[in-house]
Motif scaffolding. Structure first.
Motif, PDB file in Angstrom:
ATOM      1  N   ASN A 112       6.309   5.879 -16.620  1.00 45.88           N
ATOM      2  CA  ASN A 112       5.782   6.277 -17.925  1.00 45.88           C
ATOM      3  C   ASN A 112       6.907   6.759 -18.838  1.00 45.88           C
ATOM      4  N   THR A 127       7.973   9.191 -29.318  1.00 44.35           N
ATOM      5  CA  THR A 127       7.364   7.880 -29.079  1.00 44.35           C
ATOM      6  C   THR A 127       7.955   6.802 -29.980  1.00 44.35           C
ATOM      7  N   GLN A 155      -1.749   3.346 -23.844  1.00 48.66           N
ATOM      8  CA  GLN A 155      -1.031   4.488 -24.430  1.00 48.66           C
ATOM      9  C   GLN A 155      -0.461   4.123 -25.797  1.00 48.66           C
ATOM     10  N   PRO A 176       0.770  10.215 -22.249  1.00 51.34           N
ATOM     11  CA  PRO A 176       2.202   9.871 -22.255  1.00 51.34           C
ATOM     12  C   PRO A 176       3.105  11.092 -22.116  1.00 51.34           C
ATOM     13  N   TRP A 225       8.716   4.859 -22.279  1.00 51.33           N
ATOM     14  CA  TRP A 225       8.790   5.427 -23.630  1.00 51.33           C
ATOM     15  C   TRP A 225      10.229   5.671 -24.074  1.00 51.33           C
TER      16      TRP A 225
END
Length: 903
Positions: free
Chosen positions: A507, A689, A559, A608, A511
């Motif tokens: 994860n 992000t 996400q 996230p 990102w």
């Protein structure tokens, strides 16, 4: 001197353009007898009609050479006057123009019989050359009146024979011609000011003036033509293509009106600054072992008379300084020969493996091993390490120094060094991270570092993951789509494999890579973006090969969609001009709308920010819109465990710097816990992000500013007493809460001092109800601060008062925690310095300002030149100075007044 705003031409990336307006002037028609005697003249269009078809070409010249191809006007049929009113764009920009640039403008007539200077059926009607810069080296702008030289092609040479503007020959004062010329000249200047907007426009009056000026101009032209006819002479030159007929030419007076682009500010010529030539193209060493650092020239004492002023010669000295491109990068031949001789003795010798240092050499080697990662080894130190390389294989701290001492360009030496790497004892993670930095480009060295990282578990790897993703920039990865990333780079192969095995790790990896793909700044560059896009593709390809991989891939895509939905409402709220109440209501309505799929999230979505938490729906009524300029939104979500998780979503801000600081604080917290020193830091989570959006964890807390406005006397203590009352405890509150406050204050004071966190005021010092003290808003780090005379460490009066004052037992305990934390972090300084080294090219604002000095600024705060006792004394002096300083108190009061004024 008054301020003067201007732009430089080298930054003006705009094509050179010119508007051809119209053609003015007249000449007496050729007598019919001349046309009979010279029948070739009757075919020239301008001899048949005063409004015949003409076309114009424009070409940029400089240094007596053309810089571009000619650009031509479109065909136009004229009836009453020759007016084009057409913009021409030339294939060159202002930023690349030399100082002596000029426009060669030629007006072409048509004749089927040709003539001198003819190009096909086109012969020059006339030409003019207009310089693009004036005498003050400013770009010309606006309307220009250019004199046309009849029967000549425009001459673009530096000493042009067809200048557009000639020095005016003054007629005798009092003569009608002189008065008329002066008046016309004055009117021309006024018209130009009118066009540039310097004179206010009055439409009805302007039209009257324009018509009057046109009539006056025509009369002046007729008068000049009559005068010229009376004094005409000379031979026909160019009327018939160079045929000398002995007939006197009829006088002409033509001018061409053109317009150049207008800019808001004057544009001053500035030459393009080219980068300095490469120091050497002969030897391209990796920065790990090249001595490319330019040292000051040695002081040379010349003998008598060698470089002295000689009275007979009349000039000073005979020594001439010549630029040598090989200086510094190409090895000194003597030193290179010496190194080869020294190392040849210890390259293939049988006794090398058994060679051991004596006591003196051992001390010298130990001193070298203690150098920080930023220290540059001297040639003698490199030779010494190479000599005892086999002995040093048992020292894990010696590997990075050995890698720096190897000449990896020497095939024989690099081959033997790669073999020795395989025999080296296990190294620490901080040394492995140093080997993945920009100074080591040998694949064998980087592969060795990756093998060490394989032994780290996922939790430890997550601490360094942000830097490892940045280290991919220093791998030899081809951006070509037909190359597989995992084949090019051992680090990429390792990270993709581990991230695919563990969803939490995957994860964050996903990102971190997505932010690099989103970074479209010049510092990132298209090649790096292409590399990260390949890595993202390979990761998605790899993740589906794992059990449950399809679901994990879907979750990552979900996400992204979830982030897009939040970004949409956040962007709308930020741009709207509504009150905070109306903004909040709009967000609540948006979140509660079933179309946005936030009310119920099924199946549960891993957050996230923290993928161990799964969210199942939003809680719209808990939404808050903050009053800051970017209006971040606090949103709460229900979790699958039955609780609530609140986040703050922000757009319009790059959170990568805050993310880095929080990551370093988290790492330092783990390092302190390994030393059995738990300072209750509990840093909040933050995740960028994209380059303009991100999430942060919302921690229920109050700022010292808000607490101070609520409680007048000892506000922090009063706040803690209200939330943790205990009549039997110290100062009337629970002992655990006070202990947590003292420890967390110590931890954050030391960490923010080491990181050089700036812009500290009571609004970004926060306190939770349970006593956890922490900092927020890390817009200034590495010693930068917008306020003058800012303290090196933020230790406010409110914090000390809550501990009972500077003479209390709790404050003494606070100082002890500070000293213990500082000593523990100094022991791990190499790891922290290597992490900042890997972030040098991460496009983080305060690192980007001086990437080569970022690590040195952190190193400076550790004071490695001092022993432990001296370093602690130095830290104590900083704390005492800050506690007794008046400036921080004044700054806090000024900040409070500014915030109150804004509110």
């Amino acid at each position: 001197m008054e301020p003067f705003s201007f732009a430089s031409s080298d930054s003006l990336d705009y094509p050179v353009s010119i508007r051809i307006i119209n053609f003015e002037g007249a000449e007496a028609p050729l007598p019919f007898s001349t046309l009979l005697e010279h029948p070739e003249l009757r075919h020239i269009g301008s001899n048949q009609s005063p409004h015949s078809d003409l076309y114009i070409t424009v070409q940029v010249w400089a240094g007596s050479k053309p810089l571009t191809v000619p650009v031509q006007t479109a065909y136009k049929s004229f009836r009453t006057e020759r007016r084009w009113n057409e913009w021409l764009t030339l294939p060159i920009t202002y930023s690349t123009l030399p100082q002596n640039s000029r426009l060669a403008i030629t007006i072409w007539d048509l004749s089927p019989t040709g003539g001198q200077g003819a190009q096909g059926h086109a012969i020059p009607f006339g030409g003019t050359t207009l310089a693009l810069l004036d005498k003050d080296n400013q770009l010309l702008k606006g309307r220009q009146k250019c004199r046309v030289y009849r029967h000549r092609q425009a001459d673009g040479n530096d000493d042009t024979k067809t200048p557009a503007v000639l020095a005016k020959k003054r007629a005798k004062k009092g003569e009608p011609e002189a008065r008329e010329a002066d008046e016309l000249d004055r009117m021309e200047k006024l018209f130009k000011k009118h066009e540039m907007g310097e004179i206010p426009r009055v439409d009805w009056l302007d039209q009257l003036v324009f018509r009057g000026f046109e009539k006056r101009g025509l009369q002046s032209a007729k008068m000049s033509l009559k005068e010229a006819q009376q004094t005409k002479g000379g031979q026909v030159d160019g009327l018939n293509g160079g045929n000398d007929t002995g007939t006197a030419p009829e006088p002409s007076s033509f001018s061409l009106n053109v317009e150049l682009p207008r800019f808001d500010f004057p544009v001053v010529f500035a030459d393009h600054e080219y980068p300095p030539p490469p120091v050497s193209s002969y030897l391209q060493l990796s920065s790990s072992q090249s001595n490319v650092i330019l040292k000051p020239p040695p002081e040379v004492h010349l003998g008598p008379g060698i470089n002295a002023m000689d009275e007979d010669e009349g000039y000073g000295g005979r020594l001439i300084h010549v630029y040598d491109p090989e200086v510094a990068a190409k090895d000194n031949p003597a030193e290179s020969k010496h190194r080869r001789l020294v190392r040849s003795q210890h390259r293939n010798g049988i006794l090398d493996k058994d060679l051991k240092p004596n006591a003196k050499v051992r001390d010298e080697l130990n001193m070298i091993m203690a150098y920080s990662p930023t220290h540059t080894l001297s040639p003698e130190e490199k030779d010494l390490i190479w000599k005892f390389r086999h002995h040093l294989t048992r020292n894990k701290k010696a590997l990075t120094k050995f890698a720096k001492s190897v000449n990896w360009q020497d095939q024989s030496e690099s081959r033997q060094a790669a073999q020795i790497l395989g025999k080296w004892t296990d190294i620490d993670v901080d040394d492995a991270l140093e080997l993945l930095g920009p100074t080591f480009d040998n694949p064998a060295v980087r592969a060795f570092a990756v093998n060490r990282l394989r032994k780290a578990d996922d939790q430890e790897l997550q601490l360094y993951l942000l830097q490892l993703v940045q280290a991919l920039k220093y791998e030899h990865i081809s951006p070509q789509p037909d190359h597989e990333t995992t084949q090019d780079s051992s680090l990429a192969r390792f990270l993709i494999s581990r991230a695919a095995d563990n969803f939490t790790l995957g994860n964050y990896f996903w990102w971190y890579v997505m932010v690099e793909c989103d970074d479209k700044s010049q510092d990132q560059g298209p090649v790096n973006r292409a590399i990260y896009e390949k890595i993202a593709y390979d990761f998605m390809t790899e993740i589906v090969k794992r059990p449950g991989g399809e679901e994990n891939r879907r979750n990552l895509k979900r996400q992204g969609e979830w982030i897009l939905v939040l970004s949409k409402i956040s962007g709308e709220i930020k741009e709207s001009n509504e009150s905070i109440a109306k903004r909040t209501e709009r967000v609540k309505h948006f979140l509660a709308d079933p179309k946005n799929e936030l009310v119920t999230i099924d199946p549960p979505l891993p957050l996230p920010l923290d993928p161990t938490v799964e969210i199942i729906g939003v809680v719209p009524e808990s939404t808050v819109v903050f009053k800051s300029s970017l209006h971040p939104i606090k949103v709460s979500f229900k979790t699958s465990a039955g609780g609530e998780y609140s986040i703050i979503f922000k757009t319009g801000d790059d959170l990568r710097q805050d993310q880095l600081v929080i990551q370093i604080i988290t790492l330092m917290d783990e390092l302190l816990k390994k030393e059995n020193l738990d300072l209750k830091l509990s840093p909040y989570k933050i995740l960028a992000t994209s380059t303009t959006a991100g999430l942060s964890q919302f921690v229920r807390s109050a700022s010292f500013q808000a607490i101070s406005s609520k409680y007048r006397n000892n506000p922090a203590l009063a706040y803690l007493k209200q939330n943790n009352p205990d009549s039997q405890g110290p100062m009337g509150l629970r002992k655990e809460a006070l202990d947590t406050f003292v420890k967390s204050c110590a931890g954050y004071c030391v960490i923010t001092y080491i990181l050089g966190v700036g812009d500290r005021h009571l609004d970004n010092l926060l306190l939770t109800p349970h006593g956890h003290f922490f900092h927020a808003d890390f817009g200034y780090i590495l010693g930068r601060d917008p306020k003058p005379f800012a303290p090196a460490m933020k230790l406010s009066k409110e914090m000390v008062d809550c501990m009972g004052g500077s003479s209390s037992e709790h404050y003494r305990q606070f100082k002890q925690y500070c000293f213990l934390a500082y000593s523990a972090l100094r022991k791990n300084c190499n790891l922290i310095l290597n992490l900042f080294t890997l972030m040098a090219d991460a496009n983080i604002p305060d690192i980007k300002l001086e990437p080569d000095k970022a690590v040195l600024k952190v190193k400076e705060r550790f004071h490695l030149e001092l022993d432990e006792e001296e370093a602690i004394r130095h830290l104590e002096r900083i704390m005492d100075d800050n506690l007794n300083a008046l400036v921080p108190v004044v700054i806090d009061k000024l900040h409070e007044l500014v915030q109150a004024f804004r509110a």
